[in-house]
Write an enzyme that holds these catalytic residues in place. Structure first.
Site, short mmCIF file in Angstrom:
data_model
loop_
_atom_site.label_atom_id
_atom_site.label_comp_id
_atom_site.label_asym_id
_atom_site.label_seq_id
_atom_site.Cartn_x
_atom_site.Cartn_y
_atom_site.Cartn_z
N ARG A 76 0.90 -1.20 -0.01
CA ARG A 76 -0.07 0.10 0.08
C ARG A 76 0.66 1.34 0.05
O ARG A 76 0.68 2.29 -0.59
CB ARG A 76 -1.07 0.11 1.30
CG ARG A 76 -2.00 -0.97 1.10
CD ARG A 76 -2.79 -1.01 2.22
NE ARG A 76 -3.55 0.24 2.51
CZ ARG A 76 -4.24 0.63 3.69
NH1 ARG A 76 -4.44 -0.19 4.67
NH2 ARG A 76 -5.04 1.58 3.63
N GLN A 107 -9.37 10.21 6.80
CA GLN A 107 -9.44 8.88 7.32
C GLN A 107 -8.36 8.18 6.31
O GLN A 107 -7.75 7.06 6.80
CB GLN A 107 -10.52 8.05 7.21
CG GLN A 107 -11.73 8.84 8.01
CD GLN A 107 -13.00 8.24 7.70
OE1 GLN A 107 -13.51 7.17 8.20
NE2 GLN A 107 -13.79 8.79 6.45
N ASN A 108 -7.87 8.80 5.23
CA ASN A 108 -7.02 8.04 4.33
C ASN A 108 -5.37 8.28 4.86
O ASN A 108 -5.25 9.11 5.95
CB ASN A 108 -7.17 8.75 3.05
CG ASN A 108 -8.35 8.60 2.38
OD1 ASN A 108 -8.99 7.84 2.97
ND2 ASN A 108 -8.70 9.52 1.60
N VAL A 109 -4.76 7.32 4.47
CA VAL A 109 -3.27 7.23 5.01
C VAL A 109 -2.54 7.31 4.06
O VAL A 109 -1.02 7.09 4.31
CB VAL A 109 -3.16 5.90 5.66
CG1 VAL A 109 -3.93 5.82 6.88
CG2 VAL A 109 -3.56 4.59 4.82
N ASP A 110 -2.84 7.69 2.90
CA ASP A 110 -1.95 7.71 1.46
C ASP A 110 -1.13 9.14 1.15
O ASP A 110 -0.48 9.19 0.34
CB ASP A 110 -2.94 7.44 0.19
CG ASP A 110 -4.03 8.41 0.05
OD1 ASP A 110 -5.23 7.86 -0.42
OD2 ASP A 110 -4.04 9.59 0.50
N HIS A 125 -6.27 8.39 10.90
CA HIS A 125 -5.81 6.81 10.76
C HIS A 125 -4.36 6.63 10.66
O HIS A 125 -3.97 5.76 10.26
CB HIS A 125 -6.72 6.12 10.15
CG HIS A 125 -8.30 6.26 10.29
ND1 HIS A 125 -9.13 5.85 9.45
CD2 HIS A 125 -8.74 6.82 11.51
CE1 HIS A 125 -10.16 5.82 10.18
NE2 HIS A 125 -10.00 6.35 11.41
N CYS A 164 16.16 -0.28 19.37
CA CYS A 164 15.94 -1.02 20.53
C CYS A 164 15.81 -2.56 19.79
O CYS A 164 15.39 -3.69 20.63
CB CYS A 164 14.73 -0.77 21.24
SG CYS A 164 13.38 -0.83 20.28
N ASN A 227 -20.45 11.99 -2.62
CA ASN A 227 -20.31 10.44 -2.89
C ASN A 227 -21.39 10.04 -3.91
O ASN A 227 -22.56 10.38 -4.07
CB ASN A 227 -20.75 9.84 -1.33
CG ASN A 227 -20.25 8.37 -1.30
OD1 ASN A 227 -20.34 7.82 -2.33
ND2 ASN A 227 -19.88 7.92 -0.22
N PRO A 228 -20.87 9.12 -4.96
CA PRO A 228 -21.68 8.64 -6.02
C PRO A 228 -22.83 7.74 -5.17
O PRO A 228 -23.90 7.64 -5.75
CB PRO A 228 -21.03 7.78 -6.71
CG PRO A 228 -19.54 7.96 -6.33
CD PRO A 228 -19.47 8.71 -5.16
P1 OAD Z 1 -14.94 2.87 2.31
O1 OAD Z 1 -14.25 2.08 1.38
O2 OAD Z 1 -15.59 2.46 3.57
O3 OAD Z 1 -15.75 3.93 1.48
C1 OAD Z 1 -15.46 4.52 0.44
C2 OAD Z 1 -16.90 5.48 0.09
O4 OAD Z 1 -16.41 6.37 -1.22
C3 OAD Z 1 -17.95 4.62 -0.32
O5 OAD Z 1 -19.09 5.43 0.10
C4 OAD Z 1 -17.92 4.98 -1.90
O6 OAD Z 1 -19.43 5.08 -2.33
C5 OAD Z 1 -17.35 6.22 -1.97
N1 OAD Z 1 -16.56 6.46 -3.36
C6 OAD Z 1 -16.19 5.31 -4.18
N2 OAD Z 1 -15.42 6.17 -5.03
C7 OAD Z 1 -15.83 7.59 -5.03
C8 OAD Z 1 -15.37 8.46 -5.87
N3 OAD Z 1 -14.75 8.60 -6.77
N4 OAD Z 1 -15.85 9.80 -5.30
C9 OAD Z 1 -16.31 9.89 -3.92
N5 OAD Z 1 -16.69 8.70 -3.36
C10 OAD Z 1 -16.40 7.74 -3.78
O7 OAD Z 1 -13.77 3.81 2.71
P2 OAD Z 1 -13.64 4.75 4.27
O8 OAD Z 1 -15.17 5.35 4.29
O9 OAD Z 1 -12.68 5.80 4.14
O10 OAD Z 1 -10.09 2.58 8.81
O11 OAD Z 1 -13.49 4.01 5.54
C11 OAD Z 1 -13.30 4.33 6.60
C12 OAD Z 1 -12.36 3.66 7.19
O12 OAD Z 1 -12.67 2.16 7.21
C13 OAD Z 1 -10.63 3.43 6.84
O13 OAD Z 1 -10.01 4.71 7.18
C14 OAD Z 1 -10.22 2.27 7.13
C15 OAD Z 1 -11.72 1.41 7.44
O14 OAD Z 1 -11.60 0.82 8.52
C16 OAD Z 1 -8.82 2.09 9.23
O15 OAD Z 1 -8.08 1.58 8.39
C17 OAD Z 1 -8.61 2.26 10.70
#
Ligand code: OAD
Length: 260
Positions: A76, A107-110, A125, A164, A227-228
């Protein structure tokens, strides 16, 4: 690429944002989808397709099989470094100039927000660029991984900490781990004092991040969801714009600029 500037949803979002002086932006994996980073809950491509990320992003998984988990994070980390922030990231960074304050809570780590030029970024995160040891949390600089003879993909034995000797782990929050108190506290503050909150590309199911839009609404802010797909937030949002971030954000900036 469709031109969304004439889209009624775009006009509504701009209308809600234009009077704001303090804006907060909460982003999730969907914000990076158009840069080529798989969202969290989509099936990952390539070598890792057969693993469930929920099984890899936990302290127990790292204890059980450190090489498998560390290998997944190296994969990743490499992917995040290889992609570029799309036009939506750049539009968001540029949009900050028109407000007294625009803070990004991701919430992204990238690291793509920072690479696109966003200044105030809170990484709830953690980050794929931050590695640390499992002993006393000594930092391990990601570039050092480039000196190791790593396989192209698959398991990677975690290197040992110079200070360590304990194994190195990714500097990201795993399921079941606590977020940094300071980071979540600052995110809460940003959102509680915002006039508007943009929520982009998150499924709004993981807490405490998913609680932030409620804090904004409570404080009287306008909440715009881009969000789509619809999410549990959609019914509470002031406005839902069913469009992809890479197209919506540049259009939003273009319409806001017309309000000069
Ligand atoms: P998800 O994969 O749960 O959700 C991604 C969201 O983005 C979905 O609602 C998709 O419909 C939407 N999506 C997809 N393509 C898109 C686009 N081109 N433009 C806009 N929206 C789009 O990811 P997160 O909500 O970020 O935590 O997940 C939250 C957390 O769940 C992550 O940070 C991770 C995971 O547990 C940890 O790793 C602690």
């Amino acid at each position: 690429m469709t031109d969304l500037t004439l889209d009624a949803d775009c006009g509504r979002a701009a209308e809600l944002l234009k009077g704001a002086s303090r804006v907060a932006v909460l982003t999730g994996a969907g914000m990076s989808a158009e840069s080529g980073v798989p969202t969290f809950r989509d099936a990952l491509t390539g070598w890792w397709a057969r693993y469930d990320p929920m099984e890899l992003a936990t302290p127990q998984a790292y204890q059980r099989d450190p090489a498998r988990v560390f290998g997944w994070y190296v994969y990743r980390w490499r992917l995040a470094r290889a992609v570029e922030p799309h036009a939506g990231y750049r539009a968001l960074a540029a949009m900050a100039a028109r407000f007294d304050r625009l803070a990004v809570v991701t919430q992204n780590v990238d690291g793509l927000h920072q690479r696109a030029g966003s200044k105030d970024v809170l990484e709830l995160h953690g980050s794929l660029e931050d590695f640390r040891c499992t002993g006393d949390g000594h930092p391990y600089y990601a570039d050092r991984l480039l000196e190791l003879d790593l396989p192209d993909e698959g398991d990677v034995e975690p290197p040992a900490c110079d200070a360590c000797g304990s194994p190195i782990r990714p500097g990201v929050v795993w399921f079941g781990e606590q977020l940094s108190e300071m980071t979540i506290g600052r995110a809460w503050e940003e959102v509680a004092h915002a006039d508007a909150l943009l929520v982009v590309g998150t499924s709004s199911v993981v807490y405490p991040a998913a609680a932030l839009p409620g804090v904004a609404l409570e404080a009287g802010a306008k909440v715009i969801e881009i969000n789509p797909d619809q999410t549990p937030l959609t019914p509470q949002a002031t406005h839902w714009w069913g469009a992809p971030a890479g197209q919506a954000l540049p259009a939003l900036k273009q319409v806001l600029d017309q309000y000069e």
